[in-house]
Design a protein around this motif. Structure first.
Motif, PDB file in Angstrom:
ATOM      1  N   ASP A 183       0.822  -1.209   0.000  1.00 54.45           N
ATOM      2  CA  ASP A 183       0.000   0.000   0.000  1.00 54.45           C
ATOM      3  C   ASP A 183       0.856   1.259   0.000  1.00 54.45           C
ATOM      4  O   ASP A 183       1.776   1.403   0.793  1.00 54.45           O
ATOM      5  N   ASN A 184       0.528   2.177  -0.953  1.00 49.94           N
ATOM      6  CA  ASN A 184       1.159   3.502  -1.004  1.00 49.94           C
ATOM      7  C   ASN A 184       2.687   3.448  -0.995  1.00 49.94           C
ATOM      8  O   ASN A 184       3.357   4.207  -0.306  1.00 49.94           O
ATOM      9  N   SER A 185       3.240   2.509  -1.751  1.00 51.91           N
ATOM     10  CA  SER A 185       4.696   2.446  -1.863  1.00 51.91           C
ATOM     11  C   SER A 185       5.052   1.757  -3.165  1.00 51.91           C
ATOM     12  O   SER A 185       4.193   1.204  -3.855  1.00 51.91           O
ATOM     13  N   SER A 494      -9.050  -2.667  -2.717  1.00 54.43           N
ATOM     14  CA  SER A 494      -7.919  -3.426  -3.249  1.00 54.43           C
ATOM     15  C   SER A 494      -6.639  -3.102  -2.480  1.00 54.43           C
ATOM     16  O   SER A 494      -5.842  -3.989  -2.164  1.00 54.43           O
ATOM     17  N   GLU A 495      -6.452  -1.829  -2.171  1.00 52.16           N
ATOM     18  CA  GLU A 495      -5.254  -1.428  -1.431  1.00 52.16           C
ATOM     19  C   GLU A 495      -5.204  -2.095  -0.057  1.00 52.16           C
ATOM     20  O   GLU A 495      -4.156  -2.551   0.397  1.00 52.16           O
ATOM     21  N   ILE A 496      -6.364  -2.173   0.602  1.00 49.96           N
ATOM     22  CA  ILE A 496      -6.402  -2.746   1.951  1.00 49.96           C
ATOM     23  C   ILE A 496      -6.231  -4.263   1.908  1.00 49.96           C
ATOM     24  O   ILE A 496      -5.469  -4.832   2.695  1.00 49.96           O
ATOM     25  N   VAL A 497      -6.903  -4.907   0.960  1.00 50.68           N
ATOM     26  CA  VAL A 497      -6.816  -6.368   0.873  1.00 50.68           C
ATOM     27  C   VAL A 497      -5.382  -6.816   0.612  1.00 50.68           C
ATOM     28  O   VAL A 497      -4.926  -7.829   1.138  1.00 50.68           O
ATOM     29  N   GLU A 502       1.134  -8.708   8.167  1.00 49.29           N
ATOM     30  CA  GLU A 502       1.527  -8.133   9.450  1.00 49.29           C
ATOM     31  C   GLU A 502       1.044  -6.700   9.626  1.00 49.29           C
ATOM     32  O   GLU A 502       1.062  -6.158  10.720  1.00 49.29           O
ATOM     33  N   LYS A 503       0.613  -6.063   8.510  1.00 50.02           N
ATOM     34  CA  LYS A 503       0.134  -4.693   8.615  1.00 50.02           C
ATOM     35  C   LYS A 503      -1.371  -4.600   8.777  1.00 50.02           C
ATOM     36  O   LYS A 503      -1.909  -3.527   9.000  1.00 50.02           O
ATOM     37  N   LEU A 504      -2.057  -5.705   8.624  1.00 49.28           N
ATOM     38  CA  LEU A 504      -3.493  -5.691   8.878  1.00 49.28           C
ATOM     39  C   LEU A 504      -3.734  -5.627  10.381  1.00 49.28           C
ATOM     40  O   LEU A 504      -2.997  -6.223  11.168  1.00 49.28           O
TER      41      LEU A 504
END
Length: 599
Positions: A183-185, A494-497, A502-504
């Protein structure tokens, strides 16, 4: 370049190339077959070995082997050149920029990844354990090598780092379906970790995707994960093992269709080389169009709920309408236990051979299954048997055959034929091909045109809320097909899934989207309530093939977009005609005809 093209032409015979895709019969000095590029019943596709050319008198297509490969594989010239060079044993100079298409680089990435996985199975400690497991399942070392089975290490970036070290970009690894973007990288992590890997091949034995079977992990929820839709991999058009099975299928004029990778491998290993797998999805129109090139006879070796409206059942109905002769290997007879073909073959290949020989016709299978499942002596049982069997009888095109089965169910239920016929007349049996074209396989079939898009979007969201991994079927090119609000919602989802585990916040968040709505929607309470209601509504049935349904929905959204564009062009043509601008009219008609073909 020209010398390489001529070398390929000299080494390949047009008859050998084309007969690898369609059935051809000799007629005089030429060969004839059914054209794969348009629908026809009478063969009008001709191949001339003397002239090294092909031509269809039905649709007008025709030219050289390069044009045939470009058209049937849907590839550019550089990719067609690579495919034919492999067939001819001609080594192409990779520095030629014409050959370095995006597809070509993805093929290279997939093949390198396959070699990486093979090396891990062969050399790593856990890889050797995975190999021992495969051997215990009855798969031989020769089969492991032939099917290029491998192992993906339980690490986050080992494959991606390996491919990057070979000169490929992380973005390309993601496009090949082998990594998932963080996400965002600009960073990513490997899609396959700690799994036994089964490469998936196209018809030319090039690796286009992978299936990964869980190994040792205790907390994994999905037994298998697969490459998502990519430029190379289309699950609805790939039949696992067909690259190795096509010659045997044509020779025996019969194709056995199973469900899994190990089923195919064990079947081939034991001499049943005319076996393929639908790789976890129901038979699609695309699968059937491909199989039609090799044989009209199918033997299906997977479970089917005759009482339900499963995707498998709809695939079988579609195959019937396309003229396939089908038989089904049931769970009855010699192998009464619910066993996979691989397990039966490991026990005794002769049992599997007998099962193929005793495969039932579709109608026999419907009858046997229905009468085993329901009590024919009770009124409710008779009603359920009729509900299962009568639609199948009504689908039969031949009236004599239909009458035979009406007579049989009448005798077995002890009910007059007139009553059976009367009940059968009440049943509406839609043509599956027409249903697919009109969107009638999903719940929006009767919706007015102006409401259909909304219902399709609801269907897609409800399926994704049941299985978050389905979000990866929505590609970047698809977002424009949705309304702005839905498209933005799906992008954020989609970004969250695809966040690393480990980041969820919690594992449950990936299973229950109600917990992450606040992360997705922050400024629209009404829309938030709408999505929450879809999550609770439960549109997706347990037996529904969600992946196939989403792909079908996306196809309908694409058709809606095409129709909107056609209407727009029609209006422009009218205006151009009023202005007597004939050049513009001709250009617009060209655009219109191009869109019609896509539709």
């Amino acid at each position: 370049m020209d010398s390489q093209i001529e070398e390929i032409k000299n080494k390949l015979n047009v008859l050998d190339v084309i007969s690898g895709y369609i059935k051809l019969t000799k007629t005089g000095i030429n060969y004839r077959g059914v054209c794969p590029f348009h629908s026809e019943k009478s063969p009008s596709f001709f191949v001339s070995p003397g002239r090294q050319m092909w031509h269809c008198f039905g649709c007008g297509a025709g030219s050289s082997i390069f044009d045939f490969i470009m058209k049937i594989e849907g590839v550019e010239f550089g990719d067609a050149l690579r495919i034919l060079a492999n067939k001819a044993g001609v080594e192409l100079r990779q520095e030629n920029p014409q050959l370095r298409t995006e597809r070509a680089r993805l093929y290279e990435i997939c093949d390198l990844a396959c070699k990486f996985f093979e090396k891990q199975l062969e050399s790593s400690v856990i890889g050797k354990e995975a190999e021992t497991y495969l051997l215990s399942r009855g798969i031989t070392k020769d089969s492991i090598k032939k099917w290029r089975v491998g192992y993906s290490p339980e690490t986050w970036n080992s494959l991606t780092d390996f491919l990057v070290s070979k000169g490929y970009k992380r973005e390309e690894v993601i496009k090949a379906g082998l990594a998932i973007k963080k996400d965002n990288s600009n960073d990513s992590y490997d899609r396959f970790r700690g799994r036994i890997i089964f490469p998936v091949f196209d018809l030319n034995s090039a690796v286009v995707g992978f299936g990964g079977r869980v190994f040792k992990q205790q907390n994994e929820t999905a037994k298998y994960i697969n490459t998502p839709q990519t430029l190379l991999y289309d699950k609805s058009g790939i039949l696992y093992g067909l690259n190795n099975a096509k010659l045997s299928v044509r020779k025996q004029n019969q194709c056995i269709v199973t469900e899994g990778y190990t089923d195919v491998i064990m079947c081939h290993q034991s001499g049943f080389e005319n076996t393929v797998a639908a790789s976890g999805t129901a038979l699609t129109a695309q699968h059937l169009n491909i199989l039609k090139r090799y044989s009209d006879n199918l033997v299906l070796a997977f479970d089917m709920d005759v009482a339900g409206d499963s995707a498998t059942k709809r695939g079988i109905n579609l195959a019937e309408e396309q003229g396939f002769n089908m038989r089904i290997i049931g769970s009855y007879g010699e192998a009464k236990e619910k066993s996979d073909p691989a397990d039966i073959i490991k026990k005794d290949p002769k049992i599997w051979e007998e099962s193929i020989g005793k495969a039932k016709s579709i109608m026999d299978y419907y009858f046997d299954s229905a009468f085993l499942q329901f009590d024919k002596t009770s009124s409710s049982g008779k009603k359920e048997i009729g509900r299962v069997v009568l639609p199948a009888i009504k689908r039969l095109q031949n009236k004599i055959e239909q009458s035979h089965w009406v007579q049989k169910i009448s005798q077995m239920l002890g009910v007059n034929e007139e009553v059976i016929t009367e009940e059968m007349e009440k049943i509406k049996v839609n043509n599956v091909i027409e249903e697919k074209a009109e969107g009638k396989e999903i719940s929006f079939e009767k919706a007015p045109e102006n409401q259909r898009k909304n219902l399709i979007e609801e269907k897609i969201i409800s399926l994704i809320l049941k299985n978050p991994d389905y979000i990866n079927l929505i590609l970047e090119d698809h977002y424009r097909l949705f309304s702005e609000k839905i498209g933005n919602f799906l992008k954020r989802l989609s970004e969250i899934v695809n966040l690393p585990q480990e980041k969820l916040k919690k594992e449950e968040e990936k299973k229950d989207f109600k917990n992450i709505f606040d992360d997705v929607i922050t400024d629209d309470g009404e829309f938030k309530n709408f999505v929450a209601a879809l999550a609770l509504r439960g549109d997706a049935s347990p037996e529904e093939d969600g992946e196939a349904e989403i792909n079908l929905c996306l196809l309908h959204l694409k058709n809606i977009e095409l129709k909107e564009n056609l209407n727009s062009i029609s209006e422009e043509i009218k205006r151009a005609e009023l202005q007597n601008d004939q050049e513009k009219v001709n250009n617009l008609i060209g655009e219109f005809n191009k869109l019609i073909k896509e539709l």
